[in-house]
Design a protein around this motif. Structure first.
Motif, short mmCIF file in Angstrom:
data_model
loop_
_atom_site.label_atom_id
_atom_site.label_comp_id
_atom_site.label_asym_id
_atom_site.label_seq_id
_atom_site.Cartn_x
_atom_site.Cartn_y
_atom_site.Cartn_z
N UNK A 187 44.46 29.20 31.93
CA UNK A 187 43.78 29.81 30.93
C UNK A 187 43.49 31.37 31.40
N UNK A 188 43.20 31.34 32.73
CA UNK A 188 42.66 32.59 33.40
C UNK A 188 43.89 33.59 33.37
N UNK A 189 45.08 32.88 33.84
CA UNK A 189 46.18 33.76 33.74
C UNK A 189 46.65 34.33 32.35
N UNK A 190 46.29 33.37 31.35
CA UNK A 190 46.73 33.77 30.00
C UNK A 190 45.84 34.85 29.35
N UNK A 191 44.42 34.95 29.86
CA UNK A 191 43.46 36.04 29.59
C UNK A 191 44.00 37.37 30.24
N UNK A 192 44.25 37.40 31.48
CA UNK A 192 44.84 38.52 32.13
C UNK A 192 45.92 39.02 31.43
N UNK A 193 46.94 38.34 31.27
CA UNK A 193 48.31 38.75 30.46
C UNK A 193 47.85 39.48 29.07
N UNK A 194 46.99 38.66 28.29
CA UNK A 194 46.41 39.50 27.11
C UNK A 194 45.98 40.81 27.45
N UNK A 195 44.97 40.66 28.46
CA UNK A 195 44.25 42.07 28.99
C UNK A 195 45.23 43.18 29.23
N UNK B 2 37.16 42.74 29.06
CA UNK B 2 36.97 43.11 30.28
C UNK B 2 35.69 42.22 30.77
N UNK B 3 34.80 41.77 29.81
CA UNK B 3 33.62 41.12 30.22
C UNK B 3 33.62 39.87 30.38
N UNK B 4 34.83 39.19 30.19
CA UNK B 4 35.23 37.89 30.67
C UNK B 4 35.87 37.69 31.75
N UNK B 5 36.00 38.64 32.34
CA UNK B 5 36.65 38.78 33.76
C UNK B 5 36.06 38.29 34.76
N UNK B 6 34.66 38.10 34.82
CA UNK B 6 34.00 37.73 35.75
C UNK B 6 34.20 35.92 35.73
N UNK B 7 34.39 35.16 34.52
CA UNK B 7 35.01 34.01 34.46
C UNK B 7 36.13 33.91 34.99
N UNK B 8 37.34 34.71 34.70
CA UNK B 8 38.63 34.64 35.30
C UNK B 8 38.43 34.44 36.60
N UNK B 9 37.75 35.54 37.33
CA UNK B 9 37.88 35.35 38.88
C UNK B 9 37.19 34.34 39.36
N UNK C 78 34.51 45.15 37.12
CA UNK C 78 33.94 44.05 36.03
C UNK C 78 34.01 42.76 36.78
N UNK C 79 35.26 42.27 36.95
CA UNK C 79 35.64 40.97 37.28
C UNK C 79 34.88 40.59 38.81
N UNK C 80 34.99 41.62 39.70
CA UNK C 80 34.45 41.22 40.91
C UNK C 80 32.86 41.04 41.19
N UNK C 81 32.29 42.36 40.50
CA UNK C 81 30.98 42.44 40.83
C UNK C 81 30.17 41.40 39.73
N UNK C 82 30.97 41.08 38.58
CA UNK C 82 30.36 39.93 37.73
C UNK C 82 30.34 38.80 38.54
N UNK C 83 31.58 38.33 39.13
CA UNK C 83 31.56 37.00 39.89
C UNK C 83 30.65 37.21 41.04
#
Length: 466
Positions: free
Chosen positions: A231-239, A41-48, A281-286
Motif C-alpha cells: 500500500x505504501x508503494x501505491x501511495x508513493x506511485x500516486x504521489x 504529502x501529509x500521509x508520507x510519515x505513515x509511508x516511511x 514531510x515523510x522523514x520528520x513526520x516519522x
C-alpha cells in the motif's frame, strides 16, 4: 490575409491558428506543483513508517528520478519532429506516435485517473473542512471529547464552489488559481514539517522508529507488514503521478523559447521541489510519530495545538484541492466538449456562445452545454463521494494502475518510436527493463491497494458521522 479581412487580428493567434498562448515557466510550474504536491504529502510519515528509514526515503527519491526522466522524454513529444505540428493532449501524442488501440488505452488510463482523483479530492477537502470544526471542538472541550462531525455538508459546500469555478472556459485561464493552489500546498506542507520538527525537539515521549519500519510481532503481523508495504508503494506511485497533465500544461506555454526546453525545466523544478517536500514531510513526520504515524497528521489529529495553526493548515488543504480539482477537470471538460463539437457541429446547444455583460469584468461568454454538463459532472462526483467515503483509499489503486502506463510506458515507447532506436540495442534494452520493472512495482502496489480497499468495505458503515 483572409483572417485580417474577417476582422481577426493575427497578432493574437499562434502558428496553429488558435488564441495566442501566454503561459510561462512560472505558470507551468504552478500547474505541475499544484498537481503533484497533494494533501497526500501529509500521509508520507505513515509511508516511511511502513518502509523504514532505509527503504522509505530511497523509494521517494527513486520515484522522483524516474518521474523526472520520463517527463523529459514526454516533453519532446509535444511537437512532431518532422512537421512541427502541435499535439494538444496526451492522447494526441499517443495517436501521432503509436496509434491503434493504444490511443484508447491512454484515454482510459488518463481520464479514469482524473475522475477518480476528483472524487477523492472531494472527500479529502471535506475532511479538512470538517477537521477545522473538530479542532475547535477539541480546543474547547478537551482532546478526549466526542467531537464527531459529518463531512457531508462540507462536500456540498465544496461542490457549490466547483460548479462556479467550472465555468472558467479552459485550462489557459486557470493560471491564477494554480498559483494560489501551489502557494497553499507549500503552506500546509511547511506547517506539517514545522509541527513535526517541534514535536521531535520537544522529546516529551518515547518514539519507536527503525530501519525496517513497523515491527512484525510488535506493531503488525507478518501478513499485515507485507500488505502495508504494498500500500505504501501505491501511495508513493500516486504521489508522483503528474504525467497525465504534462502535455496539456505544455500546451499553455508561449512558443518562444521552445516549449520542450521550458517544459523540461518545469519538470525539474516540479519534481525536485516535490521530492524535497516529500522527503522532509515523510522523514520528520516519522521521527515525530514513529511506528504509530497516522495516515494524515493534520486531519487525523496527530496534532491538537496550536489549534489555530491546525485550522489554517486545513483551510490551505481545502483551497489547494479546489485548485487541483479544477486543473484535472478542465482537461476532462475539454476532451468531452471537443468530442461533442466535432460530432455535432450544427447543434446550437453545444456550439453557441451567448455574450453576457458581467459588472467589473465586461463580456463573458456562456455556453449552455458547458454550463449544464460541467455542473452535472461536479454533482455526480460529489454524490459518489457521499456514497463511498472510503473512495479516497481507492486513489492508491488508481495510482498503481495509472502510474506505469502514463508516467513510464507511453513516454518510453514514444521516445523509442520517435528516435527510431534499434530493437535489442543497449538503449532499447535498458529502457525496456526500466519499463517492466515499474510495471512489477505497479502490480505490487495494485494488489496492496485492493487488499486495503477490501478491508475498508468490510468495516464501512454508511452515513455514519465521521
Amino acid at each position: 490575409m483572409a483572417m485580417m479581412g474577417m476582422g481577426i487580428d493575427t497578432k493574437n493567434l499562434d502558428d496553429d491558428g488558435r488564441e495566442r498562448r501566454t503561459g510561462t515557466m512560472m505558470t507551468a510550474s504552478a500547474h505541475v506543483i499544484t498537481t503533484v504536491i497533494g494533501s497526500g504529502v501529509l500521509s508520507l510519515a505513515w509511508v516511511i513508517a511502513q518502509l523504514g528509514w532505509a527503504a522509505g526515503p530511497a523509494a521517494l527519491v527513486l520515484f522522483s528520478v524516474i518521474t523526472w526522466f520520463t517527463s523529459t522524454l514526454l516533453a519532446d513529444c509535444y511537437r512532431s519532429p518532422v512537421t512541427g505540428n502541435r499535439n494538444y493532449t496526451y492522447m494526441d501524442v499517443v495517436r501521432a506516435n503509436l496509434g491503434g488501440v493504444k490511443i484508447k488505452l491512454c484515454g482510459i488510463a488518463q481520464y479514469g485517473c482524473f475522475i477518480g482523483a476528483t472524487i477523492g479530492f472531494t472527500i479529502t477537502a471535506s475532511l479538512s473542512m470538517a477537521a477545522v470544526k473538530r479542532s475547535n471542538c477539541f480546543h474547547m472541550n478537551g482532546h478526549h471529547a466526542q467531537c464527531k462531525v459529518s463531512n457531508v455538508p462540507f462536500m456540498i459546500i465544496f461542490a457549490c464552489i466547483q460548479i462556479v469555478l467550472s465555468q472558467i472556459p479552459n485550462i489557459h485561464k486557470l493560471s491564477w488559481l494554480s498559483i494560489v493552489a501551489a502557494l497553499m500546498s507549500f503552506s500546509y506542507s511547511l506547517i506539517g514539517i514545522g509541527l513535526s520538527a517541534a514535536k521531535v525537539a520537544e522529546g516529551s515521549h518515547e518514539v519507536r522508529t527503525s530501519w525496517r519500519g513497523v515491527e512484525v510481532g510488535v506493531d503488525v503481523t507478518e501478513t499485515e507488514k507485507v500488505w502495508r508495504i504494498f500500500q505504501a508503494i501505491g501511495d508513493i506511485a500516486f504521489a508522483y503521478t503528474f504525467a497525465p497533465v504534462l502535455v496539456e500544461v505544455q500546451d499553455t506555454l508561449k512558443s518562444s523559447p521552445p516549449e520542450n526546453k521550458v517544459m523540461k525545466r518545469v519538470s525539474f523544478i516540479g519534481v525536485s521541489t516535490t521530492a524535497m517536500f516529500y522527503v522532509l514531510c515523510g522523514c520528520i513526520g516519522y521521527a515525530a510519530f514513529g511506528n504509530d504515524a497516522p495516515g494524515n497528521f493534520l486531519t487525523g489529529f496527530g496534532f491538537y495545538e496550536p489549534f489555530w495553526l491546525i485550522d489554517f493548515a486545513n483551510v490551505c488543504i481545502a483551497l489547494h484541492l479546489i485548485g487541483v480539482y479544477q486543473l484535472l477537470s478542465q482537461i476532462l471538460f475539454a476532451f468531452v466538449e471537443n468530442f461533442c463539437r466535432n460530432h455535432w457541429p450544427e447543434n446550437k446547444f453545444i456550439a453557441k456562445e451567448r455574450a453576457v455583460n458581467v459588472p467589473l469584468h465586461g463580456k463573458y461568454y456562456i455556453n449552455l452545454f458547458r454550463l449544464v454538463w460541467r455542473s452535472v459532472y461536479v454533482i455526480a462526483t460529489t454524490v459518489v463521494a457521499m456514497i463511498f467515503p472510503f473512495f479516497n483509499d481507492f486513489l492508491g489503486l488508481i495510482g498503481a494502475f495509472s502510474y506505469w502506463p502514463l508516467s513510464v510506458y507511453f513516454p518510453i515507447e514514444i521516445y523509442i518510436s520517435q528516435s527510431k532506436i534499434p530493437k535489442f540495442s543497449f538503449t532499447w534494452t535498458w529502457l525496456k527493463i526500466l519499463s517492466y520493472a515499474c510495471l512489477v512495482v505497479s502490480i505490487v502496489a495494485a494488489v496492496g491497494s485492493v487488499q486495503g480497499l477490501a478491508a475498508d468495505v468490510k468495516t464501512y458503515k454508511p452515513f455514519k458521522s465521521r
